[in-house]
Design an enzyme around this catalytic site. Structure first.
Site, PDB file in Angstrom:
ATOM      1  N   GLU A 157       0.816  -1.220   0.000  1.00 57.56           N
ATOM      2  CA  GLU A 157       0.000   0.000   0.000  1.00 57.56           C
ATOM      3  C   GLU A 157       0.850   1.271   0.000  1.00 57.56           C
ATOM      4  OE1 GLU A 157      -2.860  -0.537   3.162  1.00 57.56           O
ATOM      5  OE2 GLU A 157      -3.594  -2.388   2.280  1.00 57.56           O
ATOM      6  N   ASN A 217       2.266  -5.025  -3.215  1.00 55.79           N
ATOM      7  CA  ASN A 217       0.851  -5.318  -3.005  1.00 55.79           C
ATOM      8  C   ASN A 217       0.096  -4.005  -2.814  1.00 55.79           C
ATOM      9  OD1 ASN A 217      -1.066  -7.502  -2.450  1.00 55.79           O
ATOM     10  ND2 ASN A 217      -1.111  -6.792  -0.328  1.00 55.79           N
ATOM     11  N   HIS A 257     -10.147  -5.817  -3.090  1.00 57.22           N
ATOM     12  CA  HIS A 257     -11.276  -5.572  -2.183  1.00 57.22           C
ATOM     13  C   HIS A 257     -12.311  -4.778  -2.995  1.00 57.22           C
ATOM     14  CE1 HIS A 257      -9.206  -6.992   1.378  1.00 57.22           C
ATOM     15  NE2 HIS A 257      -8.167  -6.206   1.124  1.00 57.22           N
ATOM     16  N   GLU A 288      -6.172 -10.377  -1.916  1.00 53.40           N
ATOM     17  CA  GLU A 288      -7.004 -10.189  -0.707  1.00 53.40           C
ATOM     18  C   GLU A 288      -8.479 -10.054  -1.110  1.00 53.40           C
ATOM     19  OE1 GLU A 288      -5.580  -6.964   1.755  1.00 53.40           O
ATOM     20  OE2 GLU A 288      -3.481  -7.508   1.456  1.00 53.40           O
ATOM     21  N   ASP A 290     -12.274  -9.795  -1.607  1.00 49.38           N
ATOM     22  CA  ASP A 290     -13.635  -9.892  -1.091  1.00 49.38           C
ATOM     23  C   ASP A 290     -14.492  -8.995  -1.980  1.00 49.38           C
ATOM     24  OD1 ASP A 290     -12.899  -7.377   0.120  1.00 49.38           O
ATOM     25  OD2 ASP A 290     -12.536  -8.367   2.031  1.00 49.38           O
TER      26      ASP A 290
HETATM   27  O1  9MR Z   1      -8.004  -8.014   7.886  1.00 52.00           O
HETATM   28  C1  9MR Z   1      -7.120  -7.225   8.637  1.00 52.00           C
HETATM   29  C2  9MR Z   1      -7.809  -6.736   9.898  1.00 52.00           C
HETATM   30  O2  9MR Z   1      -8.054  -7.821  10.760  1.00 52.00           O
HETATM   31  C3  9MR Z   1      -6.946  -5.704  10.574  1.00 52.00           C
HETATM   32  O3  9MR Z   1      -7.640  -5.178  11.674  1.00 52.00           O
HETATM   33  C4  9MR Z   1      -6.603  -4.607   9.596  1.00 52.00           C
HETATM   34  C5  9MR Z   1      -5.759  -3.560  10.238  1.00 52.00           C
HETATM   35  O4  9MR Z   1      -5.262  -2.652   9.334  1.00 52.00           O
HETATM   36  O5  9MR Z   1      -5.907  -5.162   8.492  1.00 52.00           O
HETATM   37  C6  9MR Z   1      -6.697  -6.046   7.781  1.00 52.00           C
HETATM   38  O6  9MR Z   1      -5.982  -6.539   6.664  1.00 52.00           O
HETATM   39  C7  9MR Z   1      -5.605  -5.569   5.684  1.00 52.00           C
HETATM   40  C8  9MR Z   1      -4.353  -6.041   5.013  1.00 52.00           C
HETATM   41  O7  9MR Z   1      -3.348  -6.257   5.962  1.00 52.00           O
HETATM   42  C9  9MR Z   1      -3.877  -5.051   3.952  1.00 52.00           C
HETATM   43  N1  9MR Z   1      -4.905  -4.745   3.009  1.00 52.00           N
HETATM   44  C10 9MR Z   1      -6.184  -4.375   3.576  1.00 52.00           C
HETATM   45  C11 9MR Z   1      -6.656  -5.427   4.571  1.00 52.00           C
HETATM   46  C12 9MR Z   1      -8.017  -5.067   5.071  1.00 52.00           C
HETATM   47  O8  9MR Z   1      -7.966  -3.863   5.789  1.00 52.00           O
END
Ligand code: 9MR
Length: 513
Positions: A157, A217, A257, A288, A290
């Site tokens: 990111e 990513n 997403h 990732e 969804d």
């Molecule tokens: O799914 C993850 C969630 O449990 C955490 O609280 C969150 C914190 O930032 O991160 C989520 O995973 C993220 C991933 O690491 C990077 N891309 C976005 C995902 C969804 O926010």
């Protein structure tokens, strides 16, 4: 009736006539040919048969049997993030959750994606760290698991929201310096945390002899365009990063997403965008996934199952799209539970398959390439295609022929221009360079090409992508590989190579077949 009950009834309705057909077939002919290969019944097996992994994100408290049954790949959802495992000096701590996930994956023959090394968020004790400390952490994390981690998200990111195409204006990217003020961080004198983190990661992988591949990513990078049809500048910026640092980057994750954010749409050009990254020679993953179950504002606003089908198909149609990971198993355990974006309902390992699950399984079972793939070349993002000026005079109207047409073409008609041309763009630094060579077809399509160029003395090629090569220094020849030899009239494809020494004044000579 729940959707899963409806689904089971539908499956039963389909299964009965199929069984009857088999019986009838067996009765009328003894020498019947073997039945078509049975469809696989898990996402993992169907994906493996199609030559990619299908995985999910998980945590140590969710290692239910269904995980390894349905999924062939695992990403620690939170347990490998710096806020869990990094100390402020770049050391490791609290790795037990990550270790547990890696061990579980190992004992179930699952591929692991490490997530993630350099990220502005969830940085924990690393927040504000120098590049040197980041490098220490990169080394410690990669070395801890070595080849047990097949893919590492090295940088996550790094690009700003809202389709600006810029790097984030927050640590660690605030360490960047654009020395010559030309608007990028790609020049020899620039500082770029993406480049430096990948260089470090590559060194560690090479020194350890690991098979680990290094990924970048990001999200909202999936389509060539965003809602409304404008260019996806974030995707274009990512493309430029991967193209420029290709020698250190092995794979790209499109987080995928998909929701009602105008930059998070499932666009019709998803496959073309996957393809253009693949054409750089990297693997592409939908890392990732969804999909909001109510994409009413989306460009493709079909039902969730159909949207899943489209996304999976786009990956299947690109050979170098080598993996799909959904971000969790069940809606109730998703970071976006209100959007019900996953393939199962239920909780605590007692999960029920949704329609979207069956759509994905069905699409995976069809395998790769059941629809016509798009052209293997798409224009790079930074150079907009030439716009054709509107005609200033109306086209001449053809009068009806008064004499029979001649039987031979008039001698003054020039033969169509064929062949190809090649141009080189260079990205150089002290002691090395990356050359990107564009091969453009003339006014006829070509089915193969060869580019010769002469390197100045002292320069040598060290690696090449998207082409075969003969020679290392002096006169070097490059020819197409199997997926980029065919170029339509006026279109182009690109290949690249990295070298040591200085390369300037290259004059490529292109011949087509
Ligand atoms: O799914 C993850 C969630 O449990 C955490 O609280 C969150 C914190 O930032 O991160 C989520 O995973 C993220 C991933 O690491 C990077 N891309 C976005 C995902 C969804 O926010």
């Amino acid at each position: 009736m729940s959707s899963s009950q409806r689904q089971r009834r539908r499956v039963r309705r389909l299964a009965l006539p199929a069984a009857m057909l088999l019986l009838v077939g067996g009765a009328v002919t003894i020498q019947s040919t073997a039945p078509a290969a049975a469809a696989e019944t898990t996402l993992r097996a169907a994906a493996a048969k199609a030559g990619l992994f299908f995985g999910t994100a998980s945590s140590p408290n969710r290692l239910y049997p269904i995980l390894a049954q349905e999924f062939g790949q695992l990403t620690p959802e939170n347990d490998m993030k710096p806020d869990r495992i990094a100390t402020s000096s770049g050391g490791l701590q609290n790795t037990s959750g990550a270790d547990q996930l890696v061990n579980h994956a190992q004992s179930n023959n699952m591929v692991v994606r490490g997530h993630t090394l350099v990220w502005h968020s969830q940085a924990g004790a690393l927040q504000g760290a120098s590049q040197s400390t980041l490098n220490t952490f990169i080394g410690n994390a990669i070395n801890r698991w070595g080849s047990k981690i097949a893919y590492w998200d090295v940088v996550n990111e790094s690009l700003e929201d809202n389709n600006t195409g810029r790097r984030r204006n927050q640590w660690p990217h605030t360490m960047n310096r654009d020395a010559n003020g030309d608007g990028d961080y790609f020049d020899a004198g620039d500082t770029d945390v993406i480049r430096d983190s990948f260089i470090r990661a590559k060194q560690v992988v090479q020194a350890g002899g690991y098979s680990t591949k290094l990924c970048i990513n990001d999200y909202d990078v999936e389509g060539l365009t965003v809602k409304g049809g404008g260019p996806n500048r974030k995707a274009n910026a990512l493309y430029d990063i991967v193209r420029t640092y290709r020698q250190y980057i092995d794979c790209v994750g499109f987080q995928s997403h998909f929701n009602d954010n105008p930059n998070s749409i499932i666009s019709d050009d998803l496959q073309a965008n996957i393809q253009r990254f693949a054409d750089l020679g990297v693997e592409v993953h939908l890392s990732e996934v969804d999909i909001d179950d109510d994409l009413s504002n989306n460009d493709i606003g079909a039902g969730q199952a159909e949207n899943y089908r489209k996304v999976v198909r786009a990956c299947l149609n690109v050979a170098k799209c080598t993996g799909i990971t959904v971000w969790g198993i069940s809606d109730s355990e998703s970071w976006r539970s209100s959007e019900r974006g996953l393939l199962f309902t239920g909780g605590n390992g007692n999960y029920q398959k949704k329609s979207a699950y069956y759509a994905v399984l069905d699409e995976l079972n069809k395998g790769r390439g059941t629809t016509t793939p798009p052209p293997t070349t798409t224009p790079p993002p930074t150079t907009p295609p030439p716009t054709t000026p509107p005609p200033t005079t109306p086209p001449p109207t053809t009068p009806p022929p008064t004499t029979p047409p001649p039987t031979t073409p008039p001698p003054t008609t020039p033969p169509p221009a064929t062949g190809c041309t090649a141009t080189v763009s260079l990205n150089s630094w002290t002691g090395g360079f990356v050359a990107t060579v564009r091969v453009t077809a003339g006014s006829s399509p070509i089915s193969g090409w060869n580019v010769q160029l002469t390197l100045p003395s002292g320069a040598a090629v060290t690696s090449v992508w998207n082409a075969n090569r003969t020679g290392t220094s002096g006169s070097v020849q490059f020819s197409n590989v199997n997926y980029n030899g065919s170029v339509n009239a006026g279109q182009y494809t690109e290949f690249g190579f990295q070298g040591t020494g200085a390369a300037s004044g290259l004059t490529p000579v292109c011949t087509a077949s």
